[in-house]
Design a protein around this motif. Structure first.
Motif, short mmCIF file in Angstrom:
data_model
loop_
_atom_site.label_atom_id
_atom_site.label_comp_id
_atom_site.label_asym_id
_atom_site.label_seq_id
_atom_site.Cartn_x
_atom_site.Cartn_y
_atom_site.Cartn_z
N ALA A 1 0.82 -1.21 0.00
CA ALA A 1 0.00 0.00 0.00
C ALA A 1 0.86 1.26 0.00
O ALA A 1 0.49 2.27 -0.60
N ALA A 2 2.01 1.23 0.66
CA ALA A 2 2.90 2.39 0.68
C ALA A 2 3.51 2.63 -0.70
O ALA A 2 3.61 3.78 -1.15
N ILE A 3 3.89 1.57 -1.36
CA ILE A 3 4.47 1.70 -2.70
C ILE A 3 3.42 2.23 -3.68
O ILE A 3 3.68 3.15 -4.45
N ALA A 4 2.22 1.65 -3.64
CA ALA A 4 1.14 2.10 -4.52
C ALA A 4 0.77 3.55 -4.20
O ALA A 4 0.53 4.35 -5.11
N GLY A 5 0.73 3.87 -2.92
CA GLY A 5 0.39 5.24 -2.53
C GLY A 5 1.41 6.25 -3.02
O GLY A 5 1.04 7.30 -3.55
N ALA A 6 2.69 5.96 -2.84
CA ALA A 6 3.72 6.87 -3.31
C ALA A 6 3.62 7.06 -4.82
O ALA A 6 3.73 8.18 -5.32
N ALA B 1 -8.15 7.94 -8.58
CA ALA B 1 -8.38 7.06 -9.74
C ALA B 1 -7.26 6.04 -9.85
O ALA B 1 -7.52 4.86 -10.16
N PHE B 2 -6.03 6.44 -9.62
CA PHE B 2 -4.89 5.53 -9.65
C PHE B 2 -5.07 4.42 -8.63
O PHE B 2 -4.92 3.23 -8.94
N LEU B 3 -5.38 4.79 -7.39
CA LEU B 3 -5.54 3.79 -6.34
C LEU B 3 -6.73 2.86 -6.61
O LEU B 3 -6.65 1.66 -6.35
N ASP B 4 -7.81 3.40 -7.14
CA ASP B 4 -8.97 2.56 -7.49
C ASP B 4 -8.58 1.55 -8.57
O ASP B 4 -8.90 0.36 -8.47
N ALA B 5 -7.89 2.02 -9.61
CA ALA B 5 -7.47 1.13 -10.70
C ALA B 5 -6.48 0.09 -10.19
O ALA B 5 -6.54 -1.09 -10.59
N GLN C 1 -6.25 -1.19 -7.14
CA GLN C 1 -6.95 -2.20 -6.35
C GLN C 1 -7.79 -3.12 -7.24
O GLN C 1 -7.85 -4.33 -7.01
N GLU C 2 -8.41 -2.56 -8.26
CA GLU C 2 -9.20 -3.37 -9.18
C GLU C 2 -8.32 -4.37 -9.92
O GLU C 2 -8.66 -5.55 -10.07
N THR C 3 -7.16 -3.91 -10.35
CA THR C 3 -6.24 -4.78 -11.09
C THR C 3 -5.69 -5.89 -10.21
O THR C 3 -5.55 -7.03 -10.65
N ARG C 4 -5.41 -5.59 -8.96
CA ARG C 4 -4.86 -6.62 -8.06
C ARG C 4 -5.94 -7.57 -7.57
O ARG C 4 -5.64 -8.61 -7.00
N GLY C 5 -7.22 -7.21 -7.75
CA GLY C 5 -8.31 -8.10 -7.39
C GLY C 5 -8.70 -8.10 -5.93
O GLY C 5 -9.43 -8.97 -5.47
N ARG C 6 -8.24 -7.11 -5.18
CA ARG C 6 -8.60 -7.00 -3.77
C ARG C 6 -8.47 -5.55 -3.35
O ARG C 6 -7.50 -4.88 -3.67
N SER C 7 -9.48 -5.08 -2.63
CA SER C 7 -9.43 -3.71 -2.11
C SER C 7 -8.49 -3.63 -0.93
O SER C 7 -8.30 -4.61 -0.20
N PHE C 8 -7.92 -2.47 -0.73
CA PHE C 8 -7.12 -2.23 0.46
C PHE C 8 -8.01 -2.26 1.70
O PHE C 8 -9.18 -1.88 1.63
N THR C 9 -7.45 -2.68 2.80
CA THR C 9 -8.15 -2.55 4.08
C THR C 9 -8.16 -1.07 4.45
O THR C 9 -7.48 -0.25 3.82
N ASP C 10 -8.90 -0.71 5.49
CA ASP C 10 -8.91 0.69 5.92
C ASP C 10 -7.51 1.16 6.29
O ASP C 10 -7.10 2.27 5.95
#
Length: 99
Positions: free
Chosen positions: A13-18, A39-43, A45-54
């Protein structure tokens, strides 16, 4: 100069967030618009097939500030135009709120 940060282990999540904060920076690195990061984070998570936890979502949004904070530091140290610093001031609250 060495890029020691690239040698560190970071949560996904830190790598994706950065990446979400800097992916569209061109000539002078700065923060992309908040909506673009969302939009980046949504895409991602969709591509990885799992949403981030809170917790992962909060981490990703906080990490979206890292590259801009690094660049703002450089601007201040070397007396450069505060492009990243302005972006940090404008967007930090929204990003830390996790949208």
């Amino acid at each position: 100069m060495h890029d020691w940060d690239s040698l560190a282990w970071l949560p996904e999540a830190a790598i994706a967030g950065a990446a979400s904060g800097a992916f569209a920076s061109a000539e002078h690195p700065t923060l992309v618009p908040v909506e673009s990061s969302a939009a980046f984070l949504d895409a991602y998570q969709e591509t990885r097939g799992r949403s981030f936890t809170d917790e992962e979502r909060r981490l990703a949004w906080a990490a979206s500030l890292w590259p801009a904070a690094h660049n703002a530091r450089t601007e201040v140290l070397y007396g450069r135009e505060p492009i990243a610093l302005r972006a940090l001031r404008d967007q930090a609250d929204a990003r830390l709120a996790g949208l």
